[in-house]
Design a protein around this motif. Structure first.
Motif, PDB file in Angstrom:
ATOM      1  N   UNK A  38      45.160  37.176   3.013  1.00 55.23           N
ATOM      2  CA  UNK A  38      45.350  38.093   1.894  1.00 55.23           C
ATOM      3  C   UNK A  38      44.040  38.278   1.139  1.00 55.23           C
ATOM      4  N   UNK A  39      43.879  39.429   0.501  1.00 48.86           N
ATOM      5  CA  UNK A  39      42.657  39.643  -0.271  1.00 48.86           C
ATOM      6  C   UNK A  39      42.485  38.560  -1.336  1.00 48.86           C
ATOM      7  N   UNK A  40      41.258  38.158  -1.534  1.00 47.09           N
ATOM      8  CA  UNK A  40      40.975  37.110  -2.491  1.00 47.09           C
ATOM      9  C   UNK A  40      40.426  37.616  -3.804  1.00 47.09           C
ATOM     10  N   UNK A  41      40.403  38.932  -3.975  1.00 48.03           N
ATOM     11  CA  UNK A  41      39.848  39.492  -5.205  1.00 48.03           C
ATOM     12  C   UNK A  41      40.608  40.763  -5.570  1.00 48.03           C
ATOM     13  N   UNK A  42      40.374  41.206  -6.781  1.00 48.40           N
ATOM     14  CA  UNK A  42      40.973  42.458  -7.230  1.00 48.40           C
ATOM     15  C   UNK A  42      40.461  43.603  -6.372  1.00 48.40           C
ATOM     16  N   UNK A  43      39.193  43.576  -6.032  1.00 49.19           N
ATOM     17  CA  UNK A  43      38.614  44.620  -5.175  1.00 49.19           C
ATOM     18  C   UNK A  43      39.327  44.678  -3.832  1.00 49.19           C
ATOM     19  N   UNK A  44      39.600  43.533  -3.250  1.00 48.29           N
ATOM     20  CA  UNK A  44      40.317  43.484  -1.978  1.00 48.29           C
ATOM     21  C   UNK A  44      41.706  44.083  -2.084  1.00 48.29           C
ATOM     22  N   UNK A  45      42.415  43.765  -3.164  1.00 51.30           N
ATOM     23  CA  UNK A  45      43.758  44.326  -3.366  1.00 51.30           C
ATOM     24  C   UNK A  45      43.690  45.829  -3.585  1.00 51.30           C
ATOM     25  N   UNK A  46      42.658  46.292  -4.284  1.00 53.34           N
ATOM     26  CA  UNK A  46      42.487  47.732  -4.496  1.00 53.34           C
ATOM     27  C   UNK A  46      42.248  48.419  -3.157  1.00 53.34           C
ATOM     28  N   UNK A  47      41.452  47.816  -2.298  1.00 61.29           N
ATOM     29  CA  UNK A  47      41.191  48.385  -0.972  1.00 61.29           C
ATOM     30  C   UNK A  47      42.493  48.462  -0.171  1.00 61.29           C
ATOM     31  N   UNK A  48      43.295  47.417  -0.220  1.00 62.81           N
ATOM     32  CA  UNK A  48      44.590  47.437   0.473  1.00 62.81           C
ATOM     33  C   UNK A  48      45.479  48.541  -0.086  1.00 62.81           C
ATOM     34  N   UNK A  49      45.537  48.668  -1.395  1.00 61.86           N
ATOM     35  CA  UNK A  49      46.377  49.695  -2.020  1.00 61.86           C
ATOM     36  C   UNK A  49      45.900  51.095  -1.639  1.00 61.86           C
TER      37      UNK A  49
END
Length: 129
Positions: free
Chosen positions: A36-47
């Motif tokens: 899973x993404x480890x940062x807010x940036x990673x979650x934004x990229x997934x979204x």
């Protein structure tokens, strides 16, 4: 010849397959990749990735011919280049997921070129919708 107000089943299935492909791609990253993404940036990229696939699916559902051809070209180029960039197949549990990930966009593309789907993507002259 007027278009029906709803897309044919082939287009609906193709749209869902492309959305499923996007979800499966992220799940594959989670299960077999970086997790899973480890940062807010990673979650934004997934979204954003999910929103892009949802937008493509919605565009097919709406009957945008440009989207159909764009998907077809991207899938065709990817299928040709895949052996160059990924010459070996994964083994074990990875293999069925990998194959499914390959088949979903190919099947979605084929479904958008069936006779009923082609009729959906062709707009009569003078139709603003």
């Amino acid at each position: 010849m007027a278009r029906s107000p709803r897309p044919p089943r082939t287009v609906v299935v193709a749209a869902w397959l492309l959305l499923g492909y996007g979800v499966l791609s992220l799940l594959r990253l989670w299960w077999f990749g970086a997790g899973l993404p480890g940062s807010v940036t990673g979650w934004v990229i997934w979204a954003v990735s999910l929103l892009v696939f949802a937008g493509i699916a919605r565009s097919l559902y709406a009957g945008h011919n440009f989207t159909r051809w764009m998907v077809a070209v991207i899938v065709a180029v990817s299928a040709v280049l895949m052996p160059v960039y990924k010459p070996e197949l994964p083994t074990g549990v990875h293999l069925p997921v990998y194959l499914l990930q390959f088949v979903l966009p190919v099947l979605a593309t084929v479904l958008t070129f069936t006779p009923s789907a082609r009729a959906w993507f062709v707009r009569p002259v003078g139709n603003s919708g």
